[in-house]
Design a protein around this motif. Structure first.
Motif, mmCIF file in Angstrom:
data_model
loop_
_atom_site.group_PDB
_atom_site.id
_atom_site.type_symbol
_atom_site.label_atom_id
_atom_site.label_comp_id
_atom_site.label_asym_id
_atom_site.label_seq_id
_atom_site.Cartn_x
_atom_site.Cartn_y
_atom_site.Cartn_z
ATOM 1 N N LYS A 195 0.774 -1.156 0.064
ATOM 2 C CA LYS A 195 0.057 0.002 0.008
ATOM 3 C C LYS A 195 0.931 1.279 -0.130
ATOM 4 N N HIS A 196 1.945 1.026 0.775
ATOM 5 C CA HIS A 196 2.887 2.428 0.887
ATOM 6 C C HIS A 196 4.290 1.807 1.093
ATOM 7 N N LYS A 197 5.294 2.586 0.406
ATOM 8 C CA LYS A 197 6.679 2.647 0.694
ATOM 9 C C LYS A 197 7.047 3.778 1.221
ATOM 10 N N ILE A 198 7.599 4.059 2.673
ATOM 11 C CA ILE A 198 7.932 5.076 3.021
ATOM 12 C C ILE A 198 9.369 5.083 3.120
ATOM 13 N N SER A 199 9.944 6.146 2.273
ATOM 14 C CA SER A 199 11.341 6.188 2.402
ATOM 15 C C SER A 199 11.819 7.244 3.394
ATOM 16 N N SER A 200 13.108 7.135 3.792
ATOM 17 C CA SER A 200 13.766 7.951 5.025
ATOM 18 C C SER A 200 13.401 9.660 4.160
ATOM 19 N N ASN A 201 13.109 10.364 5.268
ATOM 20 C CA ASN A 201 13.095 11.788 4.922
ATOM 21 C C ASN A 201 13.994 12.694 6.012
ATOM 22 N N HIS A 202 14.831 12.138 6.678
ATOM 23 C CA HIS A 202 15.634 12.581 7.684
ATOM 24 C C HIS A 202 17.085 12.012 7.682
ATOM 25 N N ILE A 203 17.921 12.796 8.143
ATOM 26 C CA ILE A 203 19.305 12.231 8.132
ATOM 27 C C ILE A 203 19.340 11.373 9.560
ATOM 28 N N PRO A 204 20.349 10.382 9.887
ATOM 29 C CA PRO A 204 20.285 9.540 10.951
ATOM 30 C C PRO A 204 20.361 10.224 12.045
ATOM 31 N N LEU A 205 20.054 9.526 13.257
ATOM 32 C CA LEU A 205 19.892 10.314 14.732
ATOM 33 C C LEU A 205 21.481 10.344 15.348
ATOM 34 N N GLY A 206 21.655 11.433 15.681
ATOM 35 C CA GLY A 206 23.045 11.480 16.532
ATOM 36 C C GLY A 206 24.113 12.427 15.489
ATOM 37 N N VAL A 207 23.812 12.657 14.473
ATOM 38 C CA VAL A 207 24.682 13.582 13.505
ATOM 39 C C VAL A 207 24.878 15.037 14.024
ATOM 40 N N MET A 208 23.447 15.374 14.077
ATOM 41 C CA MET A 208 23.279 17.054 14.639
ATOM 42 C C MET A 208 22.593 17.183 15.994
ATOM 43 N N PRO A 209 22.775 18.116 16.533
ATOM 44 C CA PRO A 209 22.231 18.373 17.865
ATOM 45 C C PRO A 209 20.737 18.478 17.774
ATOM 46 N N ASN A 210 20.160 18.917 16.721
ATOM 47 C CA ASN A 210 18.608 19.007 16.617
ATOM 48 C C ASN A 210 18.189 18.347 15.509
ATOM 49 N N LEU A 211 16.780 17.993 15.564
ATOM 50 C CA LEU A 211 16.244 17.334 14.244
ATOM 51 C C LEU A 211 16.035 18.678 13.193
ATOM 52 N N LEU A 212 16.106 18.302 11.790
ATOM 53 C CA LEU A 212 16.143 19.177 10.895
ATOM 54 C C LEU A 212 14.600 20.141 11.034
ATOM 55 N N PRO A 213 14.798 21.540 10.577
ATOM 56 C CA PRO A 213 13.462 22.181 10.822
ATOM 57 C C PRO A 213 12.303 21.674 10.115
ATOM 58 N N GLN A 214 12.321 20.930 9.211
ATOM 59 C CA GLN A 214 11.253 20.403 8.487
ATOM 60 C C GLN A 214 10.834 18.906 8.863
ATOM 61 N N ALA A 215 11.468 18.362 10.065
ATOM 62 C CA ALA A 215 11.227 17.324 10.529
ATOM 63 C C ALA A 215 9.760 16.912 10.994
ATOM 64 N N GLN A 216 8.988 15.917 10.339
ATOM 65 C CA GLN A 216 7.488 15.964 11.000
ATOM 66 C C GLN A 216 7.431 14.399 10.694
ATOM 67 N N LEU A 217 6.306 13.770 11.393
ATOM 68 C CA LEU A 217 5.752 12.508 11.184
ATOM 69 C C LEU A 217 5.026 12.279 9.796
ATOM 70 N N GLN A 218 5.038 11.273 8.939
ATOM 71 C CA GLN A 218 4.165 10.830 8.067
ATOM 72 C C GLN A 218 3.108 9.979 8.303
#
Length: 574
Positions: free
Chosen positions: A281-304
């Protein structure tokens, strides 16, 4: 000379009885017990039977020469040094080369003095002793590592939720796996699942697993949203891990109540949602860099957000599955995985069928990376309200106390305005305060559901002015969530005031929850009237189930001041 039964054992193999006697006497002077054999085949047989600590081997012998005997002896002891010295009259470079290639650890050329012989024996024995010490240390380290892995597995995996329903399978490339699989139940009935893949594999790659697991479980239990949990995990890993170590993560929250799957994919392969026939039904690709790379999530980070049906399944995989190779160097790939997953649907075992297919494809080639798969059913996670029979009996027996306008034993209040409404989740804060004062208890799960539904109702409909009927389309929840996130980011005004008032009863307690907002208000009567019309027209209304749940759980629910104020009374028995 009396032999010491605890002395080291040497094996002398030479077709000359005289040479055997001379070497035996020299070895006994060094404290060895000695066995002798007159040909290579006999030497191999004696080695198998007695496993000596040292072997002295002639080269030219009948039946089996020294080179062949040495090769066989070395093949019988791959995990030990089994020091072997060739004794020969052949003084040539080729004899030295052949001796080393046959597995010899040294060579003595006749004639030699007793002093040179003894020095050679001491030298080779010193190396053998060092080798034994290293092997002992390795065994101790292996035992310590196995114990640590058992402890980590107990801390991380044994506390997972619904292991009888959520299919989890993993295959580590080393003793310690760099993959982590977590499941936990939210207070409101949703189930949170996390698959993580730390850089590389082995002990180093697993150092962040325990703090990640504790953060995931504690925040899920306290009722934080999935994105809040991910944000905290990212901060923690950034502070904890070295710069070259990070974690690819996919987090999923399944809500049977909303018939939705909330997904956050940061660096893992596509996450799949399959229908009851095994079709994608759905293939959900990565839309964020791995965790621990930057101190904060990217500004556009959100749940799908994706709408799901009861028979749908969500499947998470690590890249070790897709990148598994056969002897020809070919990768397993997404196409083969999708086919194997579909076969798993037919046989009722997605993880098993996928791993069997990967093993068959790799043809016994050593595993290069950790393999992990999590299979999550999308049904059966509905929250079942705790029985109210005890609370109802309590209410009847303590009717006077229940409705008496008495002073509470304690009160808690929080007022949020403007952008703080978008940045702060007050529900876990309120629940933390309640449990800190009154302790833990299963009835607080109901309290969490009541507080969450009333607060979200005030925020979404009062402040953000979202229309609940957006949820009535097939992809309604996904669209609703996107609009909500957009309005939250642009929120600059608005106010919500939450207050809790606790009244102890003789056999339980009473909590009065009051929430006030300055939005448009919620017309409860109009809401029920509209839903009745839809029901009469045989139309399904997916929204409003939260209000129904609150009605079931509360002794009293009342909207006032044009719907800008709601007051709920929750009663429980001890």
């Amino acid at each position: 000379m009396v032999e010491n039964p605890d002395a080291k054992l040497a094996l002398v193999v030479d077709d000359s009885e005289m040479q055997c006697m001379i070497l035996k006497n020299l070895l006994m002077e060094e404290g060895y017990r000695v066995l002798t054999g007159n040909d290579g085949a006999r030497g191999v047989a004696l080695y198998i039977e007695h496993l000596p600590d040292l072997v002295l081997m002639d080269i030219n012998m009948p039946v089996m020469d020294g080179y062949e005997a040495a090769k066989r002896i070395k093949s019988l002891s791959p995990n030990s040094l089994a020091p072997l010295i060739f004794i020969t009259s052949m003084d040539s470079d080729q004899a030295f080369v052949d001796s080393i290639e046959a597995g010899g650890d040294g060579i003595l050329t006749r004639p030699f003095s007793p002093e040179v012989f003894k020095a050679k024996i001491k030298s080779i024995q010193r190396i053998s002793n060092l080798y034994s010490q290293v092997k002992n240390l390795q065994q101790e380290q292996q035992q310590d590592a196995e114990l640590a892995e058992q402890i980590m597995s107990g801390v991380i995996e044994a506390r997972n939720f619904a292991l009888d329903r959520i299919g989890i399978i993993k295959q580590a490339a080393a003793l310690f796996s760099g993959d982590i699989q977590l499941t936990a139940l939210c207070p409101g009935g949703n189930v949170n699942v996390l698959l993580g893949d730390f850089t590389g594999h082995g002990l180093r790659s697993s150092i962040g697993a325990i703090p990640l697991a504790e953060t995931f479980r504690v925040m899920t239990k306290k009722g934080f949203s999935l994105l809040e949990i991910i944000d905290q995990i990212n901060r923690q890993l950034y502070e904890l891990l070295p710069v070259d170590l990070f974690c690819c993560v996919c987090c999923v929250s399944i809500s049977s109540h909303e018939r939705s799957a909330y997904v956050f994919n940061a660096g893992l392969p596509d996450t799949y949602i399959f229908n009851f026939e095994g079709k994608i039904k759905h293939k959900i690709s990565s839309n964020h860099i791995p965790l621990g790379v930057m101190p904060n999530l990217l500004p556009q980070a959100q749940l799908q957000v994706f709408s799901v049906e009861n028979n749908d399944r969500v499947v998470l995989i690590s890249d070790g599955i897709l990148e598994a190779r056969n002897h020809q160097g070919e990768m397993y790939g997404a196409r083969r995985f999708e086919f194997a997953a579909k076969q798993g649907f037919y046989h009722g075992d997605i993880p098993g069928k996928v791993f069997d297919a990967v093993d068959e494809f790799c043809q016994g080639r050593p595993q290069e990376d950790d393999l992990s798969l999590i299979d999550i059913p999308c049904h059966g996670w509905e929250q079942i309200p705790a029985s109210d029979e005890a609370a109802h009996s309590l209410a009847i027996s303590e009717m006077h106390d229940l409705y008496l306008e008495s002073e509470p034993s304690w009160k808690w209040q929080l007022k949020l305005t403007g952008q703080r409404l978008a940045l702060v989740n007050p529900v876990p804060m309120a629940m933390g305060q309640i449990q800190e004062i009154e302790g833990n208890g299963e009835h607080w799960n109901n309290m969490y559901s009541i507080l969450t539904e009333l607060y979200v109702n005030a925020l979404d409909h009062g402040i953000l002015r979202l229309n609940s009927e957006l949820k009535n389309s097939a992809a309604g929840f996904a669209h609703y969530f996107m609009v909500r996130e957009s309005r939250l980011k642009n929120l600059t005004c608005g106010m919500i005031d939450i207050s809790l008032s606790y009244h102890p009863l003789q056999s339980g307690g009473k909590m009065i929850i009051t929430i006030v907002d300055d939005g448009e208000g919620f017309d409860l009567a109009a809401f029920y009237e509209h839903r009745l019309k839809l029901k009469q027209a045989d139309k399904v209304m997916l929204c409003g189930r939260g209000i129904d749940l609150v009605h079931q759980l509360c002794e009293k629910l009342e909207y006032m001041d044009g719907g800008n104020k709601v007051q709920a009374t929750y009663v429980w028995a001890k």
